[in-house]
Design a protein around this motif. Structure first.
Motif, PDB file in Angstrom:
ATOM      1  N   LEU A 113     -11.797 -43.088 -66.458  1.00  0.00           N
ATOM      2  CA  LEU A 113     -12.444 -42.447 -65.316  1.00  0.00           C
ATOM      3  C   LEU A 113     -13.714 -43.201 -64.946  1.00  0.00           C
ATOM      4  O   LEU A 113     -14.402 -43.739 -65.817  1.00  0.00           O
ATOM      5  CB  LEU A 113     -12.833 -41.011 -65.652  1.00  0.00           C
ATOM      6  N   LEU A 114     -14.011 -43.167 -63.649  1.00  0.00           N
ATOM      7  CA  LEU A 114     -15.235 -43.784 -63.151  1.00  0.00           C
ATOM      8  C   LEU A 114     -16.340 -42.730 -63.136  1.00  0.00           C
ATOM      9  O   LEU A 114     -16.245 -41.753 -62.382  1.00  0.00           O
ATOM     10  CB  LEU A 114     -14.975 -44.291 -61.722  1.00  0.00           C
ATOM     11  N   CYS A 115     -17.329 -42.889 -63.985  1.00  0.00           N
ATOM     12  CA  CYS A 115     -18.475 -41.956 -63.936  1.00  0.00           C
ATOM     13  C   CYS A 115     -19.659 -42.529 -64.710  1.00  0.00           C
ATOM     14  O   CYS A 115     -19.516 -43.413 -65.548  1.00  0.00           O
ATOM     15  CB  CYS A 115     -18.102 -40.571 -64.463  1.00  0.00           C
ATOM     16  N   GLU A 116     -20.803 -41.983 -64.379  1.00  0.00           N
ATOM     17  CA  GLU A 116     -22.076 -42.374 -65.013  1.00  0.00           C
ATOM     18  C   GLU A 116     -22.230 -41.571 -66.307  1.00  0.00           C
ATOM     19  O   GLU A 116     -21.838 -40.396 -66.382  1.00  0.00           O
ATOM     20  CB  GLU A 116     -23.185 -42.120 -63.969  1.00  0.00           C
ATOM     21  N   ALA A 117     -22.795 -42.198 -67.330  1.00  0.00           N
ATOM     22  CA  ALA A 117     -22.876 -41.586 -68.660  1.00  0.00           C
ATOM     23  C   ALA A 117     -23.642 -40.264 -68.677  1.00  0.00           C
ATOM     24  O   ALA A 117     -23.370 -39.400 -69.506  1.00  0.00           O
ATOM     25  CB  ALA A 117     -23.523 -42.573 -69.630  1.00  0.00           C
ATOM     26  N   ALA A 118     -24.593 -40.088 -67.754  1.00  0.00           N
ATOM     27  CA  ALA A 118     -25.393 -38.855 -67.766  1.00  0.00           C
ATOM     28  C   ALA A 118     -24.727 -37.737 -66.978  1.00  0.00           C
ATOM     29  O   ALA A 118     -25.274 -36.639 -66.861  1.00  0.00           O
ATOM     30  CB  ALA A 118     -26.773 -39.128 -67.188  1.00  0.00           C
TER      31      ALA A 118
END
Ligand SMILES: C[S@@+](CC[C@H](N)C(=O)[O-])C[C@H]1O[C@@H](n2cnc3c(N)ncnc32)[C@H](O)[C@@H]1O
Length: 246
Positions: A113-118
């Motif tokens: 999945l494409l997402c930012e760690a926070a």
């Protein structure tokens, strides 16, 4: 290492974030290790070192056979490939779209999945393990790092464990700072092999282990600081791992 024809279009635009830099790396290089900056003097890190690294992570993560693992900043999913038959499920995430696309190309049965760690798109208490390897030095600052840690602990089950690996140790601990911004990269030695489209003036974060110890103390989590056991691994900075447990 071969240059992808699409890389020429990057030559004029300046790199403004690590996400953008990794996106370019993933597009420019063919070799999976080069895509994720696992290189030394312009060559991919030896496969034997990669295997030793995965073994070291596996030994420390201690994921049971029925566990569900989240690999944050997993790049093209090399840990997913290594561990997918040893756990119930492993899901990879990354901030770079090209990495996620390449992860699917390499492993069509994986989940990426494409997402930012926070900001992880999962319900609370979903995972037995959160793995995050060689990512923390690309975070923006200490506030961002605490947000990432809070997010890991949110998605972890009560008896879960976060394994944060390959954290840069500050070169000069004497100043007692919790995090240090490492000096700007010089291109003198990389000029022979590094394409100008990858030049940047971004900085890496290095952490005093006390940062993790204090974070855990404040939140009442258990924290272990671990040395790396990876024969043959050579990096410019010393690195360590951290395990956080509820
Ligand atoms: C050095 S690579 C490591 C990849 C993988 N963890 C491994 O060790 O095989 C760092 C990865 O972290 C990703 N990354 C950097 N900052 C991130 C962030 N804030 N959120 C999610 N991923 C991030 C990059 O896109 C890149 O794929």
């Amino acid at each position: 290492m071969t240059q992808n024809s699409s890389s020429t279009k990057f030559k004029r635009s300046r790199i403004s974030s690590w996400a953008q830099w990794f996106d370019r790396c993933a597009q420019y290089y063919q070799d999976p290790r080069m895509k994720m900056a696992y290189y030394q003097d312009g060559k991919p890190v030896a496969m034997s070192v990669m295997r030793a690294m995965h073994k070291d992570v596996w030994n420390k993560m201690r994921a049971p056979k029925d566990s569900i693992v989240l690999d944050v900043g997993g790049g093209i999913g090399l840990f997913s490939q290594s561990f997918q038959h040893r756990v119930k499920r492993i899901i990879g995430t990354d901030i770079s779209l090209t990495m996620v696309r390449d992860a699917y190309r390499l492993n069509s049965r994986g989940v990426f999945l494409l997402c930012e760690a926070a900001s992880l798109p999962f319900s609370s208490r979903s995972f037995d393990r959160v793995l995050c390897y060689s990512v923390f030095h690309y975070l923006r600052n200490l506030k961002h790092t605490e947000e990432v840690l809070d997010e890991f602990l949110r998605v972890l089950k009560r008896d879960g464990l976060a394994f944060i690996g390959d954290i840069l140790y500050p070169q000069n601990l004497l100043n007692r700072k919790k995090a240090t911004v490492l000096p700007q990269r010089r291109y003198k030695n990389t000029a022979m092999w590094w394409p100008s489209s990858l030049n940047h003036d971004l900085k890496k974060l290095a952490f005093n282990p006390e940062f993790f110890i204090n974070y855990c103390r404040k939140n009442n989590y258990q924290c272990k600081i671990l040395a790396q056991h990876i024969p043959g691994k050579v990096t410019a900075e010393s690195r360590y791992d951290v395990v956080i447990k509820f």
